[in-house]
Write an enzyme that holds these catalytic residues in place. Sequence first.
Site, PDB file in Angstrom:
ATOM      1  N   ARG A   1     -14.427  -6.720  -1.012  1.00 25.77           N
ATOM      2  CA  ARG A   1     -13.779  -6.417   0.275  1.00 25.77           C
ATOM      3  C   ARG A   1     -13.153  -5.023   0.206  1.00 25.77           C
ATOM      4  NH1 ARG A   1      -8.354  -4.835   1.938  1.00 25.77           N
ATOM      5  NH2 ARG A   1      -8.031  -5.531   4.065  1.00 25.77           N
ATOM      6  N   VAL A   2     -13.352  -4.232   1.236  1.00 27.78           N
ATOM      7  CA  VAL A   2     -12.749  -2.899   1.328  1.00 27.78           C
ATOM      8  C   VAL A   2     -11.914  -2.854   2.600  1.00 27.78           C
ATOM      9  CG1 VAL A   2     -13.249  -0.447   1.649  1.00 27.78           C
ATOM     10  CG2 VAL A   2     -14.599  -1.791   0.023  1.00 27.78           C
ATOM     11  N   GLY A   3     -10.706  -2.294   2.495  1.00 27.41           N
ATOM     12  CA  GLY A   3      -9.823  -2.191   3.662  1.00 27.41           C
ATOM     13  C   GLY A   3      -9.883  -0.821   4.294  1.00 27.41           C
ATOM     14  N   ASP A   4      -8.848  -0.501   5.045  1.00 28.21           N
ATOM     15  CA  ASP A   4      -8.794   0.769   5.782  1.00 28.21           C
ATOM     16  C   ASP A   4      -8.480   1.975   4.908  1.00 28.21           C
ATOM     17  OD1 ASP A   4      -6.173  -0.680   5.626  1.00 28.21           O
ATOM     18  OD2 ASP A   4      -5.446   1.277   6.301  1.00 28.21           O
TER      19      ASP A   4
ATOM     20  N   THR B   1      -0.731   1.817   6.924  1.00 35.62           N
ATOM     21  CA  THR B   1      -0.498   0.699   6.012  1.00 35.62           C
ATOM     22  C   THR B   1      -0.452  -0.585   6.823  1.00 35.62           C
ATOM     23  OG1 THR B   1       1.158  -0.356   4.598  1.00 35.62           O
ATOM     24  CG2 THR B   1       1.983   1.320   6.096  1.00 35.62           C
ATOM     25  N   GLY B   2      -0.854  -1.677   6.200  1.00 35.89           N
ATOM     26  CA  GLY B   2      -0.864  -2.956   6.909  1.00 35.89           C
ATOM     27  C   GLY B   2      -2.168  -3.671   6.647  1.00 35.89           C
TER      28      GLY B   2
ATOM     29  N   GLY C   1      -5.748  -4.260   6.751  1.00 34.36           N
ATOM     30  CA  GLY C   1      -6.812  -3.285   6.961  1.00 34.36           C
ATOM     31  C   GLY C   1      -7.819  -3.652   8.022  1.00 34.36           C
TER      32      GLY C   1
ATOM     33  N   THR D   1       0.870  -1.183   0.000  1.00 39.38           N
ATOM     34  CA  THR D   1       0.000   0.000   0.000  1.00 39.38           C
ATOM     35  C   THR D   1       0.905   1.229   0.000  1.00 39.38           C
ATOM     36  OG1 THR D   1      -1.805  -1.070   1.182  1.00 39.38           O
ATOM     37  CG2 THR D   1      -1.601   1.311   1.487  1.00 39.38           C
TER      38      THR D   1
END
Length: 305
Positions: free
Chosen positions: A203-206, A226-227, A229, A175
């Site tokens: 799927r949606v992350g942070d 970053t990482g 989510g 990211t």
Amino acid sequence: MKEEISRPGPGARRGVVVVHGGAGFVPPERRDVHLSGVRVAAAKGREALTDGATSLEAAIVSVAEMEANPIFNAGCGSSLNERGEVELDASVMCGATRLAGAVAAMVPFPSAIRVAEAVMNEGRHVLYAGEGATAFAERSGFERLAPDALTTDRARTRLEAQLAGRVGEAWAGGTVGAVVADAAGHVAAATSTGGTVGKAPGRVGDTPLIGAGTYADDISCAISATGVGEGIMRASLATRIALGASSPKDVEQAADTAMKDFAERFDGSGGVIIVTPHGLVVMKWNTVTMSHAIAREGEDVIGGI
Ligand code: GLY
């Protein structure tokens, strides 16, 4: 936990651009190329700042540079979902106005961060997802790409490894994000990603969530996370840091407390880059690598991984 702190030099306040190329595990033989990628991105953002760009525009320039670089997990080179498709997440936030824009689970466009910027500038909503994001981008004049236009052989190999159960080989992070403080003390943040390898479609992350992966407010700081989510979202990591700092002076302590809590109580894996309006840079991560670079006006670019 690993950390890097960079303090502004004496004298008149100058702008600073800070970037990350993702928390995770970059194998030793690929670390030079990641380091070079973040250094170039930070230098490009600083060049924009020195040419008169706002802190937000400089952050976007740096992120767009990394989206175009196939070694990172954003734009070209994005991770693939379990169907082998690219779905993009990105967000921007301006600390001077507290305005923000984001897109999530969006099909390939050349630069998701530029679409997120357009969402912010339109001002009607903060976040468009899926078909709504695609429709917004097209009516805003962005050109939709072929489904595989951003797909690299490396991304295909990582997906195959993930689907075969070799998780360690598949997840290298990647990211990308940038935080910037200009000479007037205005901060901004921008973050972009292809998400996790082999994620479920939709799927949606942070990254596109304001307060999780991205946050900026001139009264405290700008943050890009970053990482993985899922942990970052549950911890509301960026908000936790910004609200934990009652003033920019408290940011270092707030970041420390938030990252410890993230690791211990949320089983979190990842990192953050932070800049205050005065140009204090704080970076913390608990993964093996997090490529990063700092470009202060009038100084050499420094980087690490
Ligand atoms: N931090 C990127 C993601 O989990 O999607």
